[in-house]
Scaffold this active site. Sequence first.
Site, PDB file in Angstrom:
ATOM      1  N   VAL A 124       5.752  -9.783  16.162  1.00 34.43           N
ATOM      2  CA  VAL A 124       4.907  -9.091  15.189  1.00 34.43           C
ATOM      3  C   VAL A 124       4.564 -10.003  14.021  1.00 34.43           C
ATOM      4  O   VAL A 124       3.426 -10.032  13.541  1.00 34.43           O
ATOM      5  CB  VAL A 124       5.606  -7.806  14.698  1.00 34.43           C
ATOM      6  N   GLU A 125       5.547 -10.776  13.565  1.00 35.91           N
ATOM      7  CA  GLU A 125       5.327 -11.601  12.376  1.00 35.91           C
ATOM      8  C   GLU A 125       4.374 -12.771  12.631  1.00 35.91           C
ATOM      9  O   GLU A 125       3.461 -13.009  11.835  1.00 35.91           O
ATOM     10  CB  GLU A 125       6.671 -12.140  11.863  1.00 35.91           C
TER      11      GLU A 125
END
Length: 330
Positions: A124-125
């Site tokens: 996600v990051e």
Amino acid sequence: MMKWVTPWLALAGACALVPVAVADDYRQSPQVAEFVAEMTRDYGFAGEQLIELFAQVERKQAILDAISRPAEKAKPWKDYRPIFITDKRISQGVAFWKQHEATLARAEAEYGVPPQVIVAIIGVETFYGGNTGSWRVMDALSTLAFDYPPRAPFFRKELREFLLLTREEQVEPLSMTGSYAGAMGLPQFMPSSFRAYAVDFDGDGHINIWNNPVDAIGSVASYFKRHGWQPGQLVASAANLKGAQAEQGLTVGLDPVKNVGELRKLGWTSAEPLADDLPVTAFRLEGTDGAEYWIGLPNFFVITRYNRSVMYAMAVNQLAEALVDTRGVK
């Protein structure tokens, strides 16, 4: 690429060889002079070296524009979820998991955090390291510390933490890159989080979360354990509501202010059996098929400590579940 050096040695000489295109921005700034004085007085830095360092730092108007831009209307869950739960992110996550299986297994053994959660955070990051940010961290933090008054104290603290970590890790401050807000590496740690939670998971004497997945994996696991991750426990449970008082159970904010028993009295039932005394967060999301109600458990709250957003935590959790389903492991 990070470059390991003897900390702060020859920094002034190296800076002197580089043309100073923006000296008026920070070398002559009263705020920088005050900051340099603090760093020399309280932390033992060499003032002349810091002054020469700031002579190379660039004020970035694009960063100020980005952080000052009015926040876009928050996307509903039905639009937010498809950004992160995609076939590509899942398939690349499975590949990342397989490539670093031994490291992820060791992280779980030492910290109790399952591989899929660590992989989902990195996915996600930064899409597993594919997009870690290209701003020089010194430029980003200095711009926000000295030219963005609304959050200047926060970013000044992060700038201090950044200089301390460069000294501790023996790296050139100007070589390190990250997001426009100064978040760094595969897991996007702010400098204060780096110093508090990042670990040298490969044992080489340095912590490198920029291009060393081993240290990045261990650091995410360390962060979660330090924030109270409970091994073997669920993250969230779907809920059904019944009765006129049910909506009163919704949590304002992120902190768990009610327990499961209190929600039951208001008409909430959970998909999984939960202890009445368990503190939880109760929330509603706008899904593709209408309202979804969820009970966020203690591990859900831990994920929100990484990023204070209900939808972020749900995206991480559901990406982690998709990784497990795709890989076919438990």
